[in-house]
Scaffold this motif. Sequence first.
Motif, PDB file in Angstrom:
ATOM      1  N   TYR A   1       0.840  -1.196   0.000  1.00  0.00           N
ATOM      2  CA  TYR A   1       0.000   0.000   0.000  1.00  0.00           C
ATOM      3  C   TYR A   1       0.877   1.248   0.000  1.00  0.00           C
ATOM      4  O   TYR A   1       0.626   2.194  -0.756  1.00  0.00           O
ATOM      5  N   GLU A   2       1.909   1.224   0.830  1.00  0.00           N
ATOM      6  CA  GLU A   2       2.788   2.388   0.947  1.00  0.00           C
ATOM      7  C   GLU A   2       3.502   2.692  -0.371  1.00  0.00           C
ATOM      8  O   GLU A   2       3.650   3.864  -0.746  1.00  0.00           O
TER       9      GLU A   2
ATOM     10  N   GLY B   1      -2.185   5.842 -12.370  1.00  0.00           N
ATOM     11  CA  GLY B   1      -2.698   6.391 -11.118  1.00  0.00           C
ATOM     12  C   GLY B   1      -4.026   5.782 -10.732  1.00  0.00           C
ATOM     13  O   GLY B   1      -4.261   5.447  -9.566  1.00  0.00           O
ATOM     14  N   ARG B   2      -4.897   5.599 -11.711  1.00  0.00           N
ATOM     15  CA  ARG B   2      -6.209   4.992 -11.445  1.00  0.00           C
ATOM     16  C   ARG B   2      -6.049   3.574 -10.920  1.00  0.00           C
ATOM     17  O   ARG B   2      -6.709   3.175  -9.954  1.00  0.00           O
ATOM     18  N   GLU B   3      -5.182   2.797 -11.547  1.00  0.00           N
ATOM     19  CA  GLU B   3      -4.956   1.420 -11.098  1.00  0.00           C
ATOM     20  C   GLU B   3      -4.375   1.389  -9.691  1.00  0.00           C
ATOM     21  O   GLU B   3      -4.761   0.553  -8.864  1.00  0.00           O
ATOM     22  N   LEU B   4      -3.463   2.308  -9.409  1.00  0.00           N
ATOM     23  CA  LEU B   4      -2.866   2.374  -8.070  1.00  0.00           C
ATOM     24  C   LEU B   4      -3.905   2.768  -7.024  1.00  0.00           C
ATOM     25  O   LEU B   4      -3.918   2.224  -5.915  1.00  0.00           O
TER      26      LEU B   4
ATOM     27  N   ALA C   1      -7.309   1.416  -2.533  1.00  0.00           N
ATOM     28  CA  ALA C   1      -8.656   1.348  -1.953  1.00  0.00           C
ATOM     29  C   ALA C   1      -8.995  -0.080  -1.551  1.00  0.00           C
ATOM     30  O   ALA C   1      -9.600  -0.302  -0.494  1.00  0.00           O
ATOM     31  N   GLY C   2      -8.601  -1.038  -2.362  1.00  0.00           N
ATOM     32  CA  GLY C   2      -8.828  -2.443  -2.023  1.00  0.00           C
ATOM     33  C   GLY C   2      -8.083  -2.854  -0.769  1.00  0.00           C
ATOM     34  O   GLY C   2      -8.608  -3.593   0.071  1.00  0.00           O
ATOM     35  N   GLU C   3      -6.859  -2.372  -0.638  1.00  0.00           N
ATOM     36  CA  GLU C   3      -6.075  -2.672   0.558  1.00  0.00           C
ATOM     37  C   GLU C   3      -6.733  -2.074   1.801  1.00  0.00           C
ATOM     38  O   GLU C   3      -6.817  -2.718   2.841  1.00  0.00           O
ATOM     39  N   LEU C   4      -7.185  -0.833   1.701  1.00  0.00           N
ATOM     40  CA  LEU C   4      -7.854  -0.189   2.835  1.00  0.00           C
ATOM     41  C   LEU C   4      -9.134  -0.927   3.205  1.00  0.00           C
ATOM     42  O   LEU C   4      -9.442  -1.103   4.387  1.00  0.00           O
ATOM     43  N   ASP C   5      -9.869  -1.364   2.200  1.00  0.00           N
ATOM     44  CA  ASP C   5     -11.095  -2.119   2.442  1.00  0.00           C
ATOM     45  C   ASP C   5     -10.788  -3.430   3.169  1.00  0.00           C
ATOM     46  O   ASP C   5     -11.476  -3.797   4.123  1.00  0.00           O
ATOM     47  N   ALA C   6      -9.735  -4.117   2.730  1.00  0.00           N
ATOM     48  CA  ALA C   6      -9.354  -5.390   3.369  1.00  0.00           C
ATOM     49  C   ALA C   6      -8.956  -5.172   4.821  1.00  0.00           C
ATOM     50  O   ALA C   6      -9.337  -5.952   5.701  1.00  0.00           O
ATOM     51  N   VAL C   7      -8.221  -4.107   5.086  1.00  0.00           N
ATOM     52  CA  VAL C   7      -7.811  -3.805   6.456  1.00  0.00           C
ATOM     53  C   VAL C   7      -9.039  -3.469   7.300  1.00  0.00           C
ATOM     54  O   VAL C   7      -9.165  -3.923   8.438  1.00  0.00           O
TER      55      VAL C   7
END
Length: 77
Positions: free
Chosen positions: A8-9, A39-42, A47-53
């Motif tokens: 994510y970082e 940028g869109r893909e990143l 966002a997916g990582e934040l959702d998983a967390v």
Amino acid sequence: MSVQPASYEVAVDRIEEIIKQLDTGQPGLRETLELCKEGRELIEYAAGELDAVGKGLEELRLDDLISRLEAADAPRQ
């Protein structure tokens, strides 16, 4: 961008780099398009990582709540 970032970082750092590049106004039209796609893909990855967390934190809270309820229902000696 077809390669997933290492973390994510790393994704956030790259997004910041892209924004700085775009802010200079120097990239041409085709490069701007490619930077926007990357940028869109990143952003989608981040966002997916934040959702998983977030889901992981919800599960931890639920587990803690279940433990407390079970402890409250346990017979006292």
